[in-house]
Enzyme design. Structure first.
Site, PDB file in Angstrom:
ATOM      1  N   ASP A 187      -1.729  11.202  -1.635  1.00 42.12           N
ATOM      2  CA  ASP A 187      -2.208  10.053  -2.766  1.00 42.12           C
ATOM      3  C   ASP A 187      -2.504  10.686  -3.940  1.00 42.12           C
ATOM      4  OD1 ASP A 187      -2.580   8.659   0.036  1.00 42.12           O
ATOM      5  OD2 ASP A 187      -2.430   6.845  -1.329  1.00 42.12           O
ATOM      6  N   ARG A 194       0.876  -1.022  -0.025  1.00 34.29           N
ATOM      7  CA  ARG A 194       0.047  -0.022  -0.101  1.00 34.29           C
ATOM      8  C   ARG A 194       0.865   1.345   0.078  1.00 34.29           C
ATOM      9  NH1 ARG A 194       2.361   1.718   4.069  1.00 34.29           N
ATOM     10  NH2 ARG A 194       0.994   3.196   3.862  1.00 34.29           N
ATOM     11  N   GLY A 195       0.352   2.485  -0.166  1.00 37.48           N
ATOM     12  CA  GLY A 195       1.107   3.582  -0.036  1.00 37.48           C
ATOM     13  C   GLY A 195       1.324   3.867  -1.660  1.00 37.48           C
ATOM     14  N   ALA A 196       0.929   5.329  -2.095  1.00 40.13           N
ATOM     15  CA  ALA A 196       0.636   5.724  -3.539  1.00 40.13           C
ATOM     16  C   ALA A 196       2.013   5.028  -4.235  1.00 40.13           C
ATOM     17  CB  ALA A 196       0.677   6.882  -3.504  1.00 40.13           C
ATOM     18  N   ASN A 238      -5.090  12.606   1.430  1.00 38.99           N
ATOM     19  CA  ASN A 238      -4.380  11.606   2.017  1.00 38.99           C
ATOM     20  C   ASN A 238      -4.973  10.844   2.840  1.00 38.99           C
ATOM     21  OD1 ASN A 238      -1.345  10.745   2.215  1.00 38.99           O
ATOM     22  ND2 ASN A 238      -1.896  11.576   4.482  1.00 38.99           N
ATOM     23  N   LYS A 239      -4.408   9.831   3.692  1.00 36.28           N
ATOM     24  CA  LYS A 239      -5.287   9.091   4.660  1.00 36.28           C
ATOM     25  C   LYS A 239      -6.026   9.874   5.574  1.00 36.28           C
ATOM     26  CE  LYS A 239      -5.139   5.737   4.607  1.00 36.28           C
ATOM     27  NZ  LYS A 239      -6.012   4.644   4.026  1.00 36.28           N
ATOM     28  N   ARG A 286      -7.725  -0.012  -6.466  1.00 32.35           N
ATOM     29  CA  ARG A 286      -7.811   1.007  -5.456  1.00 32.35           C
ATOM     30  C   ARG A 286      -7.942   2.381  -6.202  1.00 32.35           C
ATOM     31  NH1 ARG A 286      -4.154   1.151  -0.330  1.00 32.35           N
ATOM     32  NH2 ARG A 286      -5.984   2.199   0.238  1.00 32.35           N
ATOM     33  N   GLN A 336      -1.732   2.173  10.132  1.00 35.72           N
ATOM     34  CA  GLN A 336      -0.405   2.090   9.222  1.00 35.72           C
ATOM     35  C   GLN A 336       0.468   2.804  10.226  1.00 35.72           C
ATOM     36  OE1 GLN A 336      -3.741   2.692   8.145  1.00 35.72           O
ATOM     37  NE2 GLN A 336      -3.489   2.444   5.845  1.00 35.72           N
TER      38      GLN A 336
HETATM   39  O1  MRU Z   1      -4.312   3.253   2.400  1.00 37.95           O
HETATM   40  P1  MRU Z   1      -2.930   3.417   2.344  1.00 37.95           P
HETATM   41  O2  MRU Z   1      -2.110   2.871   3.195  1.00 37.95           O
HETATM   42  O3  MRU Z   1      -2.328   2.921   0.774  1.00 37.95           O
HETATM   43  O4  MRU Z   1      -2.652   4.954   2.252  1.00 37.95           O
HETATM   44  C1  MRU Z   1      -1.248   5.357   2.285  1.00 37.95           C
HETATM   45  C2  MRU Z   1      -1.412   6.893   2.494  1.00 37.95           C
HETATM   46  O5  MRU Z   1      -2.381   7.578   2.943  1.00 37.95           O
HETATM   47  C3  MRU Z   1       0.005   7.669   2.456  1.00 37.95           C
HETATM   48  O6  MRU Z   1       0.122   8.689   3.272  1.00 37.95           O
HETATM   49  C4  MRU Z   1       0.183   7.987   0.913  1.00 37.95           C
HETATM   50  O7  MRU Z   1       0.103   7.025   0.165  1.00 37.95           O
HETATM   51  C5  MRU Z   1       1.692   8.632   0.735  1.00 37.95           C
HETATM   52  S1  MRU Z   1       2.749   7.415   0.821  1.00 37.95           S
HETATM   53  C6  MRU Z   1       4.072   7.966   0.478  1.00 37.95           C
END
Ligand code: MRU
Length: 372
Positions: free
Chosen positions: A249, A54-56, A259-260, A95, A208
């Protein structure tokens, strides 16, 4: 970056078997380090959707190598391109919010289409996916190079006392290929001997922050403290946060940031308390096609079981336990949008700019040509 003193990235080709991709299955961290082999497009899609990765940037990198896998699986000829197109759609449906998934797979797909046969398409897909992955790692490193100056300035003002950074979710190396976005300036400061301490939002419902950010900072010896999501405002009111770094994201060309979930509330608290609130992002996270984040960024809604159950370790085993009354409904939006007006600046691989179209265009003047 490192785990138990050994250098890792989040995704790589298996040694002596380039038809298998390996990832760290993040569902088991911080309790177990599980390496997973991905050998089919279905496995790639499941790994993204079920958040083994996960993470962009890492979602984008995984889907890019997923297209390479699609080329490996594809038969020769017309049917081969059909399989690759279907795989592209499958990977992109995993996603909705992180834009890297779409822009990176576009780039790999465009490149592989130049191939005349299966072997050429496979080679082009792999070459382009690896090129993007390398680029992304370097961009994250550069975010640290630019962002560390902000920490350094605060440190000087504080006479060398530790700089307290607050971060939300995991925008660390585990969310990227290497270095991270929000953590990259922190690692750069730590390396440079600038005392730094990180407040780590636990980041319900999937935690996370508590599971991944705390883990990676700990592995690097960066002082940190895990906090409940609701504590940040109180810490800011009491002068205990010097700066906030979060990831993104999807950032609109006007500087709105998805973002999250919960990032927006931290931005509001930071604004009220005059705490600088910076968003760290490689340019791959900018969606140049949109301006209004609230109206135009698709927000992922995930299963309610992520809210109702919580995962942890008990007697050496990873377990899920029910947190709520069994029959209570729950709702689970994965992201929120922080309007540009609450963002002190954007830290990218090209430098720091105001969160505005003008600011972004100064760093990326080539985008002027595609202005809609
Ligand atoms: O749902 P996730 O865990 O994929 O969400 C991740 C985030 O929101 C991060 O902050 C975002 O992807 C930036 S990652 C460098």
């Amino acid at each position: 970056m490192e785990i138990n003193g050994k250098h890792y990235r989040t995704i790589w080709l298996k040694e002596n078997d380039p038809t298998t991709i390996q990832i760290i299955d993040q569902r088991f961290l911080p309790h177990e380090l599980v390496i997973e082999d991905l050998r089919s497009v279905d496995e790639f899609a499941a790994a993204i959707k079920e958040m083994h990765v996960r993470g962009a940037p890492l979602i984008g990198g995984t889907a890019s190598l997923g297209l390479y896998m699609a080329c490996l699986e594809a038969p020769e000829g017309e049917a081969g391109m059909e399989h690759i197109s279907q795989s592209l759609a499958q990977l992109r449906s995993t996603r909705p919010t992180a834009v890297d998934l779409f822009s990176w797979t576009d780039r790999v797909f465009q490149s592989l289409q130049k191939g005349q046969n299966k072997a050429e398409r496979t080679a082009l897909a792999l070459e382009t996916a690896l090129e993007i992955i390398e680029e992304s790692a370097e961009h994250c490193r550069l975010i640290g190079v630019h962002g560390v100056d902000l920490i350094k300035t605060i440190s000087e003002k504080k006479g060398g006392a530790p700089v307290n950074v607050l971060t939300h979710c995991n925008a660390g190396w585990i969310a990227c290929i290497d270095y991270g976005t929000a953590t990259s300036p922190v690692y750069a400061a730590h390396e440079a001997g600038i005392p730094v301490h990180v407040w780590v939002d636990e980041t319900r419902p999937r935690n996370q922050g508590a599971r991944l950010t705390a883990y990676e900072l700990g592995q690097h010896g960066v002082p940190h403290t895990v906090i409940v999501d609701n504590l940040g405002g109180h810490l800011m009111q009491h002068g205990m946060v010097d700066i906030v770094f979060v990831g993104s994201d999807r950032t609109t060309r006007a500087g709105d940031v998805a973002n999250k979930i919960g990032t927006y509330l931290k931005a509001l608290a930071a604004h009220d308390n005059k705490v600088p609130f910076y968003v760290t992002l490689p340019h791959s996270t900018i969606d140049w096609n949109i301006r209004d984040g609230l109206k135009e960024i698709p927000i992922e809604e995930r299963g309610s079981e992520e809210v109702k159950f919580i995962q942890g370790q008990h007697e050496g085993k990873i377990k899920q336990v029910l947190l709520t009354p069994e029959s209570s409904p729950a709702i689970n939006y994965g992201f929120d949008v922080t309007p540009a007006k609450y963002v002190s600046g954007l830290i990218t691989e090209r430098g720091i700019c105001p969160a505005s179209e003008e600011g972004l265009l100064k760093l990326y003047p080539e985008q002027q040509a595609v202005l809609k």
